[in-house]
Design a protein around this motif. Sequence first.
Motif, mmCIF file in Angstrom:
data_model
loop_
_atom_site.group_PDB
_atom_site.id
_atom_site.type_symbol
_atom_site.label_atom_id
_atom_site.label_comp_id
_atom_site.label_asym_id
_atom_site.label_seq_id
_atom_site.Cartn_x
_atom_site.Cartn_y
_atom_site.Cartn_z
ATOM 1 N N ILE A 1 -155.573 57.694 61.772
ATOM 2 C CA ILE A 1 -156.011 58.784 62.657
ATOM 3 C C ILE A 1 -156.617 59.926 61.851
ATOM 4 C CG2 ILE A 1 -155.192 60.557 64.276
ATOM 5 C CD1 ILE A 1 -153.100 58.480 65.221
ATOM 6 N N ALA A 2 -155.999 60.250 60.697
ATOM 7 C CA ALA A 2 -156.549 61.302 59.837
ATOM 8 C C ALA A 2 -157.948 60.940 59.349
ATOM 9 C CB ALA A 2 -155.617 61.543 58.649
ATOM 10 N N THR A 3 -158.136 59.678 58.978
ATOM 11 C CA THR A 3 -159.457 59.224 58.526
ATOM 12 C C THR A 3 -160.494 59.367 59.632
ATOM 13 O OG1 THR A 3 -158.408 57.617 57.030
ATOM 14 C CG2 THR A 3 -160.731 57.272 57.549
ATOM 15 N N ILE A 4 -160.115 58.986 60.850
ATOM 16 C CA ILE A 4 -161.034 59.095 61.991
ATOM 17 C C ILE A 4 -161.379 60.552 62.262
ATOM 18 C CG2 ILE A 4 -161.236 58.766 64.489
ATOM 19 C CD1 ILE A 4 -159.495 56.233 64.142
ATOM 20 N N LEU A 5 -160.363 61.409 62.322
ATOM 21 C CA LEU A 5 -160.592 62.818 62.643
ATOM 22 C C LEU A 5 -161.411 63.516 61.563
ATOM 23 C CD1 LEU A 5 -157.119 63.867 64.126
ATOM 24 C CD2 LEU A 5 -159.227 63.304 65.351
ATOM 25 N N LEU A 6 -161.142 63.197 60.297
ATOM 26 C CA LEU A 6 -161.908 63.803 59.212
ATOM 27 C C LEU A 6 -163.370 63.363 59.261
ATOM 28 C CD1 LEU A 6 -159.308 63.526 56.317
ATOM 29 C CD2 LEU A 6 -160.298 65.643 57.209
ATOM 30 N N THR A 7 -163.603 62.091 59.609
ATOM 31 C CA THR A 7 -164.981 61.608 59.736
ATOM 32 C C THR A 7 -165.728 62.381 60.808
ATOM 33 O OG1 THR A 7 -164.296 59.387 59.048
ATOM 34 C CG2 THR A 7 -166.411 59.577 60.174
ATOM 35 N N VAL A 8 -165.086 62.560 61.962
ATOM 36 C CA VAL A 8 -165.704 63.321 63.061
ATOM 37 C C VAL A 8 -165.939 64.767 62.640
ATOM 38 C CG1 VAL A 8 -165.390 64.156 65.423
ATOM 39 C CG2 VAL A 8 -164.696 61.830 64.820
ATOM 40 N N LEU A 9 -164.981 65.338 61.917
ATOM 41 C CA LEU A 9 -165.108 66.722 61.447
ATOM 42 C C LEU A 9 -166.298 66.860 60.505
ATOM 43 C CD1 LEU A 9 -163.514 69.412 61.752
ATOM 44 C CD2 LEU A 9 -162.378 68.848 59.598
ATOM 45 N N PHE A 10 -166.484 65.883 59.619
ATOM 46 C CA PHE A 10 -167.620 65.929 58.697
ATOM 47 C C PHE A 10 -168.950 65.824 59.457
ATOM 48 C CE2 PHE A 10 -164.602 64.104 55.310
ATOM 49 C CZ PHE A 10 -164.301 65.372 54.852
ATOM 50 N N VAL A 11 -168.975 64.974 60.482
ATOM 51 C CA VAL A 11 -170.196 64.853 61.300
ATOM 52 C C VAL A 11 -170.527 66.199 61.937
ATOM 53 C CG1 VAL A 11 -171.177 63.808 63.379
ATOM 54 C CG2 VAL A 11 -169.887 62.399 61.776
ATOM 55 N N LEU B 1 -167.531 59.896 53.419
ATOM 56 C CA LEU B 1 -166.678 61.028 53.086
ATOM 57 C C LEU B 1 -165.339 60.954 53.814
ATOM 58 C CD1 LEU B 1 -169.346 63.889 53.105
ATOM 59 C CD2 LEU B 1 -168.338 62.750 51.120
ATOM 60 N N GLY B 2 -165.374 60.473 55.062
ATOM 61 C CA GLY B 2 -164.125 60.303 55.803
ATOM 62 C C GLY B 2 -163.228 59.278 55.145
ATOM 63 N N LEU B 3 -163.836 58.177 54.674
ATOM 64 C CA LEU B 3 -163.055 57.144 53.999
ATOM 65 C C LEU B 3 -162.461 57.676 52.688
ATOM 66 C CD1 LEU B 3 -163.876 53.414 53.725
ATOM 67 C CD2 LEU B 3 -163.303 54.652 51.654
ATOM 68 N N LEU B 4 -163.273 58.405 51.917
ATOM 69 C CA LEU B 4 -162.786 58.955 50.647
ATOM 70 C C LEU B 4 -161.696 59.997 50.885
ATOM 71 C CD1 LEU B 4 -166.139 59.322 48.651
ATOM 72 C CD2 LEU B 4 -164.391 57.546 48.419
ATOM 73 N N ALA B 5 -161.855 60.816 51.934
ATOM 74 C CA ALA B 5 -160.835 61.814 52.254
ATOM 75 C C ALA B 5 -159.534 61.141 52.666
ATOM 76 C CB ALA B 5 -161.342 62.740 53.366
ATOM 77 N N GLY B 6 -159.652 60.058 53.461
ATOM 78 C CA GLY B 6 -158.463 59.302 53.850
ATOM 79 C C GLY B 6 -157.773 58.697 52.639
ATOM 80 N N ALA B 7 -158.579 58.185 51.694
ATOM 81 C CA ALA B 7 -158.011 57.609 50.465
ATOM 82 C C ALA B 7 -157.326 58.690 49.623
ATOM 83 C CB ALA B 7 -159.108 56.922 49.654
ATOM 84 N N ALA B 8 -157.922 59.892 49.602
ATOM 85 C CA ALA B 8 -157.315 60.997 48.845
ATOM 86 C C ALA B 8 -155.958 61.377 49.434
ATOM 87 C CB ALA B 8 -158.254 62.207 48.848
ATOM 88 N N ILE B 9 -155.871 61.421 50.766
ATOM 89 C CA ILE B 9 -154.593 61.718 51.425
ATOM 90 C C ILE B 9 -153.572 60.637 51.067
ATOM 91 C CG2 ILE B 9 -153.432 61.887 53.668
ATOM 92 C CD1 ILE B 9 -156.002 63.112 54.768
ATOM 93 N N ALA B 10 -154.031 59.378 51.089
ATOM 94 C CA ALA B 10 -153.134 58.266 50.756
ATOM 95 C C ALA B 10 -152.642 58.382 49.315
ATOM 96 C CB ALA B 10 -153.853 56.930 50.967
ATOM 97 N N LEU B 11 -153.529 58.804 48.409
ATOM 98 C CA LEU B 11 -153.153 58.938 46.998
ATOM 99 C C LEU B 11 -152.113 60.047 46.819
ATOM 100 C CD1 LEU B 11 -153.826 57.818 44.170
ATOM 101 C CD2 LEU B 11 -155.566 59.600 43.978
ATOM 102 N N VAL B 12 -152.333 61.182 47.513
ATOM 103 C CA VAL B 12 -151.419 62.322 47.403
ATOM 104 C C VAL B 12 -150.051 61.981 47.995
ATOM 105 C CG1 VAL B 12 -150.984 64.672 48.224
ATOM 106 C CG2 VAL B 12 -153.244 64.054 47.341
ATOM 107 N N THR B 13 -150.049 61.232 49.102
ATOM 108 C CA THR B 13 -148.784 60.911 49.777
ATOM 109 C C THR B 13 -148.082 59.695 49.186
ATOM 110 O OG1 THR B 13 -149.979 59.592 51.435
ATOM 111 C CG2 THR B 13 -149.566 61.920 51.955
ATOM 112 N N GLY B 14 -148.710 59.066 48.202
ATOM 113 C CA GLY B 14 -148.090 57.909 47.561
ATOM 114 C C GLY B 14 -148.352 56.587 48.250
ATOM 115 N N ALA B 15 -149.229 56.601 49.261
ATOM 116 C CA ALA B 15 -149.550 55.366 49.979
ATOM 117 C C ALA B 15 -150.599 54.538 49.248
ATOM 118 C CB ALA B 15 -150.043 55.686 51.394
#
Length: 453
Positions: A174-184, A198-212
């Motif tokens: 959901i975060a990846t989807i919302l960030l993509t829409v926000l970037f648009v 950018l949405g995909l990279l932002a989602g990956a960054a969140i996953a990296l920070v949260t340990g996912a």
Amino acid sequence: MSAAPIHPVDEVLPLRRLLPFGLQHVLVMAASPITAAFLVSRALDLPTAVTVDLISATFLVCGIGTLLQSFGPLGIGAKLPFIMVPGGAPIVLFVTIARQTDLATATGAVILTGLFYLLALPVFRRCLRFFPRLVVGTMLILVSVNLIAIYGGIITGRPGTPGFGDPGNLGLAIATILLTVLFVRLLPGMFGQLAVLLGLLAGAAIALVTGAMNLGGVFDGPLLGLPTPFPFGMPHFNLVAALPLVLFSIISMAEATSQTVAISEAVGREGDARKTVPHTILGDAVASLLGGCLGTSLIITSGENIGIVQATRVRSRYVTAVAGAMLVLIAFLAPLGRLANAIPAPVVGGTAIIVFAIIGVMGVELLRKVELKDNRNLFIVAVALAFGLLPILVPGLFGKFPPMAQIILGNGLAMGTLSAVVFNILFHHLGRREAPSPAETLPLPAAEANHAD
């Protein structure tokens, strides 16, 4: 005398734009080659080394196939911005054939199917009039729903397993989807066009920070990954065993028709599909033959990137050519493949769902140009959607039918497309004397359309 303007499809963008736009295509589709290799490996209990080899081979063939579709050398490829991926249904059929016989026979089945593409193409070319907007629009909606169902399952996991519906995974998607829409919404110019990436990279960054997301294994293992020709031994050719894949290839040709029409409309090159579609299918045939020699299943034209083209409005086929070159590079540089594999499935799934939903919107847009007040057209679409959505929404619906029947009945895209084609012929072709309606015609080139007026 001024030179003719360059069509956006043939425009060579600056390298600073080609690279990020090409990378965007790669990251959205990268899950498909990796998932395909792991599915085959886990289903057939293959060693880890063979799995890595299959990942490398799949990326290589996808890259070469994408280059063929982008450049169209010797008529092999549509010269349109297409990405090629391993088909989902062919992977399942490949595994089934391997279980029923052996891997050498499954490999032979892929090669036989590639040859069947070449033999059937002249006949299929004459059938393209049975794939008007009415059929293509319905097919695109079914493609969208089918892909969303698949990637939705990747996000949530399988029902009954401990991780099914994990809030963390759903939150990442959901975060990846919302960030993509926000970037648009917020980013201007080229950055807004790169919103999917950018949405995909932002989602990956969140996953990296949260340990996912774990990057620990990216640099473990060999630097180079070189695919092995015929990894399962010399192929064994069995026509009976190959029949399921051969039957699927007919469906694949129909799907390639809809995708060619859809991408042509998305890029503003509504050329005569009767000329363009055979080149698309020829590219599928060559890529599948190469894939068979490297141990993969069918490698076919994908609808996955059509949504990206529509969302970004970047229509250059040189962007997908760069994506193809990147896929070849990933095939030989093993750490890049492992890095793509490290991106969590929920992040890729969230990105994919947006892209696939756009494909459905394109199907709706095609149907909008069809006269649905005509009861014939209304019932064609309704029946096709009913037959097509049932197997997707009710998995295993035809599980008690004979295995050969399940190949068609259990494939929502196949059932929906077949229904649309059959009922379109019944209502619009059999016994007809009047001129064809807009629902029955494929897009014409601008010059031909003006001449027709």
